[in-house]
Enzyme design. Structure first.
Site, mmCIF file in Angstrom:
data_model
loop_
_atom_site.group_PDB
_atom_site.id
_atom_site.type_symbol
_atom_site.label_atom_id
_atom_site.label_comp_id
_atom_site.label_asym_id
_atom_site.label_seq_id
_atom_site.Cartn_x
_atom_site.Cartn_y
_atom_site.Cartn_z
ATOM 1 N N GLY A 13 6.290 1.990 9.777
ATOM 2 C CA GLY A 13 7.469 1.160 10.037
ATOM 3 C C GLY A 13 7.943 1.160 11.477
ATOM 4 O O GLY A 13 9.117 0.895 11.746
ATOM 5 N N ASN A 15 7.212 -1.022 13.643
ATOM 6 C CA ASN A 15 7.589 -2.410 13.944
ATOM 7 C C ASN A 15 8.910 -2.779 13.275
ATOM 8 O O ASN A 15 9.708 -3.529 13.843
ATOM 9 C CB ASN A 15 6.464 -3.365 13.546
ATOM 10 C CG ASN A 15 5.293 -3.257 14.509
ATOM 11 O OD1 ASN A 15 5.372 -3.741 15.629
ATOM 12 N ND2 ASN A 15 4.228 -2.568 14.105
ATOM 13 N N ILE A 97 -2.772 -8.188 0.561
ATOM 14 C CA ILE A 97 -2.944 -9.625 0.793
ATOM 15 C C ILE A 97 -2.096 -10.386 -0.222
ATOM 16 O O ILE A 97 -2.102 -10.055 -1.413
ATOM 17 C CB ILE A 97 -4.441 -10.000 0.661
ATOM 18 C CG1 ILE A 97 -5.229 -9.341 1.790
ATOM 19 C CG2 ILE A 97 -4.623 -11.511 0.690
ATOM 20 C CD1 ILE A 97 -6.730 -9.407 1.607
ATOM 21 N N LEU A 98 -1.345 -11.364 0.263
ATOM 22 C CA LEU A 98 -0.444 -12.104 -0.618
ATOM 23 C C LEU A 98 -1.080 -13.417 -1.062
ATOM 24 O O LEU A 98 -1.645 -14.147 -0.256
ATOM 25 C CB LEU A 98 0.870 -12.381 0.114
ATOM 26 C CG LEU A 98 1.711 -11.139 0.429
ATOM 27 C CD1 LEU A 98 2.862 -11.501 1.355
ATOM 28 C CD2 LEU A 98 2.229 -10.488 -0.842
ATOM 29 N N HIS A 114 -0.415 -9.057 13.435
ATOM 30 C CA HIS A 114 -1.786 -8.572 13.271
ATOM 31 C C HIS A 114 -2.299 -8.022 14.610
ATOM 32 O O HIS A 114 -2.143 -8.681 15.645
ATOM 33 C CB HIS A 114 -2.690 -9.708 12.788
ATOM 34 C CG HIS A 114 -4.090 -9.251 12.512
ATOM 35 N ND1 HIS A 114 -4.382 -8.296 11.549
ATOM 36 C CD2 HIS A 114 -5.279 -9.584 13.082
ATOM 37 C CE1 HIS A 114 -5.684 -8.078 11.545
ATOM 38 N NE2 HIS A 114 -6.248 -8.840 12.453
HETATM 39 C C1 GRF Z 1 0.526 -2.532 12.804
HETATM 40 O O1 GRF Z 1 -0.540 -2.263 13.688
HETATM 41 C C2 GRF Z 1 0.388 -3.893 12.202
HETATM 42 O O2 GRF Z 1 -0.089 -4.851 13.064
HETATM 43 C C3 GRF Z 1 -0.630 -3.597 11.133
HETATM 44 O O3 GRF Z 1 -0.199 -2.365 10.582
HETATM 45 C C4 GRF Z 1 0.441 -1.615 11.598
HETATM 46 C C5 GRF Z 1 1.784 -1.193 11.103
HETATM 47 O O4 GRF Z 1 2.436 -0.273 11.935
HETATM 48 N N1 GRF Z 1 -0.750 -4.681 10.204
HETATM 49 P P1 GRF Z 1 3.934 0.165 11.622
HETATM 50 O O5 GRF Z 1 4.012 0.539 10.151
HETATM 51 O O6 GRF Z 1 4.854 -0.984 11.956
HETATM 52 O O7 GRF Z 1 4.191 1.353 12.497
#
Ligand code: GRF
Length: 200
Positions: A13, A15, A97-98, A114
């Protein structure tokens, strides 16, 4: 008007944290209405709870164990997300995948992050795949993209923002991963700003 976001996660998490911080810091005119995880142990759930954001754990296993169709999981996920009336659904490290049973309920309102450039390295191992392609001399850089998810195509759809990330001969998978994540945290906010506020 402040945008309402639903953020779907599966893991750390970081992001999600970037979105929380951007909302708090006034860099993004948005509020997170709910964080959904398919994994109970996802650290992102703790981040959300700490920030006072409602969380929902929606595991796939009970559906599998009961022999229920994956589409039922997606339809139930859509129903629970709809309750929060989000303007955008942000897939921030969501590793399932949704299907259209989810996506059709939020047309052109699902946003995916991504860790690769558009058209390159779809799937769950994009960073590793790029690193190996670099070692074979096939590429010199990889990247990050944020895109809309209009249909079931994996890690594809109209690109909102993308940025190249260099790979250096001295890199190992950890240093490359860290560089990519740093770009993700910035690019995701920029892309959401474009969608919400129509600017950089
Ligand atoms: C990120 O690299 C995102 O692009 C990928 O999974 C990772 C998630 O990282 N799909 P976080 O959970 O946000 O730290």
């Amino acid at each position: 008007m402040t945008a309402k976001l639903a953020v779907l996660i599966s893991g750390n998490g970081s992001n999600l944290q970037a979105i929380i911080d951007a909302c708090r810091g006034g860099f993004l005119d948005a509020e997170i209405a709910v964080v959904v995880s398919n994994r109970k142990a996802a650290y992102g759930l703790q981040r959300a709870e700490k920030a006072g954001i409602p969380t929902v754990y929606h595991p796939l296993k009970p559906y599998k164990d009961a022999g229920r169709d994956r589409r039922e999981y997606d339809a139930d996920l859509a129903r629970l997300v709809e309750e929060y009336k989000p303007d955008l659904v942000v897939l921030a490290g969501w590793m399932l995948i949704l299907s259209s049973d989810f996506l059709d309920r939020f047309p052109y309102r699902v946003v995916n992050l991504h860790p690769a450039l558009p058209g390159q390295f779809p799937g769950a191992h994009a960073i590793q795949d790029a690193f190996e392609a670099f070692q074979r001399g096939e590429i010199k850089e990889t990247g990050v993209m944020v895109h809309l998810v209009p249909d079931e195509a994996v890690d594809a759809g109209p690109v909102i923002a993308s940025e190249a990330v260099p790979i250096y001969p001295s890199d190992d998978i950890e240093t490359l991963t860290k560089r990519i994540h740093n770009v993700e945290h910035r690019l995701l906010i920029r892309a959401l700003r474009r969608l919400i506020e129509g600017d950089e």
